[in-house]
Design a protein around this motif. Structure first.
Motif, PDB file in Angstrom:
ATOM      1  N   ASP A 100      -8.894  20.190  -2.913  1.00 29.24           N
ATOM      2  CA  ASP A 100      -7.911  19.758  -2.072  1.00 29.24           C
ATOM      3  C   ASP A 100      -6.710  20.451  -0.646  1.00 29.24           C
ATOM      4  N   LEU A 101      -6.998  21.375  -0.801  1.00 25.71           N
ATOM      5  CA  LEU A 101      -7.089  22.251   0.364  1.00 25.71           C
ATOM      6  C   LEU A 101      -6.632  22.221   1.527  1.00 25.71           C
ATOM      7  N   ASP A 102      -5.665  23.090   2.573  1.00 29.17           N
ATOM      8  CA  ASP A 102      -6.158  22.813   3.708  1.00 29.17           C
ATOM      9  C   ASP A 102      -8.159  24.246   3.954  1.00 29.17           C
ATOM     10  N   HIS A 135      -7.333  26.016   5.931  1.00 30.89           N
ATOM     11  CA  HIS A 135      -7.403  27.513   6.371  1.00 30.89           C
ATOM     12  C   HIS A 135      -6.759  28.126   5.052  1.00 30.89           C
ATOM     13  N   ALA A 136      -5.864  27.169   3.781  1.00 32.66           N
ATOM     14  CA  ALA A 136      -5.629  27.467   2.103  1.00 32.66           C
ATOM     15  C   ALA A 136      -7.083  28.489   1.490  1.00 32.66           C
ATOM     16  N   TYR A 137      -7.406  27.024   1.807  1.00 33.30           N
ATOM     17  CA  TYR A 137      -9.386  27.028   1.259  1.00 33.30           C
ATOM     18  C   TYR A 137      -9.885  28.355   1.388  1.00 33.30           C
ATOM     19  N   VAL A 138      -9.936  28.946   2.706  1.00 36.78           N
ATOM     20  CA  VAL A 138     -10.205  30.320   2.840  1.00 36.78           C
ATOM     21  C   VAL A 138      -9.247  31.559   2.258  1.00 36.78           C
ATOM     22  N   THR A 139      -8.634  32.046   2.736  1.00 32.56           N
ATOM     23  CA  THR A 139      -7.562  32.723   2.002  1.00 32.56           C
ATOM     24  C   THR A 139      -7.808  32.566   0.685  1.00 32.56           C
ATOM     25  N   SER A 140      -7.289  31.862  -0.431  1.00 30.72           N
ATOM     26  CA  SER A 140      -7.573  31.513  -1.524  1.00 30.72           C
ATOM     27  C   SER A 140      -8.426  32.199  -1.902  1.00 30.72           C
ATOM     28  N   PHE A 141     -10.058  31.973  -1.493  1.00 37.47           N
ATOM     29  CA  PHE A 141     -11.354  32.131  -2.792  1.00 37.47           C
ATOM     30  C   PHE A 141     -12.112  33.010  -1.859  1.00 37.47           C
ATOM     31  N   PHE A 142     -12.007  33.073  -0.202  1.00 38.94           N
ATOM     32  CA  PHE A 142     -12.740  34.653   0.566  1.00 38.94           C
ATOM     33  C   PHE A 142     -12.140  35.139   1.448  1.00 38.94           C
ATOM     34  N   ASP A 143     -10.952  35.565   2.082  1.00 38.59           N
ATOM     35  CA  ASP A 143     -10.456  36.548   2.515  1.00 38.59           C
ATOM     36  C   ASP A 143      -8.309  36.909   1.725  1.00 38.59           C
ATOM     37  N   THR A 144      -8.610  37.227   0.721  1.00 41.65           N
ATOM     38  CA  THR A 144      -7.696  37.371   0.044  1.00 41.65           C
ATOM     39  C   THR A 144      -6.437  38.225   0.166  1.00 41.65           C
ATOM     40  N   GLY A 145      -7.356  39.329   0.973  1.00 36.17           N
ATOM     41  CA  GLY A 145      -6.620  40.580   1.395  1.00 36.17           C
ATOM     42  C   GLY A 145      -7.132  41.722   0.706  1.00 36.17           C
ATOM     43  N   HIS A 146      -7.912  41.293  -0.859  1.00 41.44           N
ATOM     44  CA  HIS A 146      -8.041  42.177  -1.485  1.00 41.44           C
ATOM     45  C   HIS A 146      -9.994  42.596  -1.181  1.00 41.44           C
ATOM     46  N   GLU A 147     -10.321  42.010  -0.795  1.00 41.15           N
ATOM     47  CA  GLU A 147     -12.039  42.122  -0.170  1.00 41.15           C
ATOM     48  C   GLU A 147     -11.869  43.728  -0.234  1.00 41.15           C
ATOM     49  N   ILE A 148     -13.360  44.130  -0.417  1.00 37.59           N
ATOM     50  CA  ILE A 148     -13.627  45.661   0.119  1.00 37.59           C
ATOM     51  C   ILE A 148     -14.840  45.367   1.019  1.00 37.59           C
TER      52      ILE A 148
END
Length: 111
Positions: free
Chosen positions: A89-91, A93-106
């Protein structure tokens, strides 16, 4: 008769992409790897991927999660080798931020 790569051309083997998940305690990181396997079933492809997962030498421990995807055609340039569809149900932007671009990726930079 076998092909030059040792496969029996009459066999029912097909190509599968298998995603396995690993944990690297030293880097406190998780890794998702997709490998491609020639096998006659989902079970066989996962067994091959899990055997390789135990030998994967990047210092990461296999977490026992393997997901397989049957390729519609043999792999070649641009072939889709894995797909996972998730309901949310995430929009966008929220979906990508939650699962793929959290800021913790190497990651590295492109361009």
């Amino acid at each position: 008769m076998t092909s030059k790569d040792g496969e029996d051309p009459g066999a029912a083997a097909r190509w599968f992409g298998v995603r396995c998940v690993y944990h690297d305690a030293v880097r406190n990181a998780y890794e998702e790897r997709v490998t491609v396997w020639h096998a006659d079933s989902f079970e066989a492809a996962i067994a091959l991927a899990e055997a390789e997962a135990g030998e994967y030498g990047e210092g990461a421990d296999y977490l026992g999660l393997a997901q397989a995807y049957l390729l519609v055609e043999p792999p070649r340039h641009g072939t889709e080798v894995f797909s996972l569809i998730r309901r949310s149900d995430l929009d966008p932007h929220a979906y990508v931020t939650s699962f793929f671009d959290t800021g913790h990726e190497i990651t590295g930079e492109v361009g």
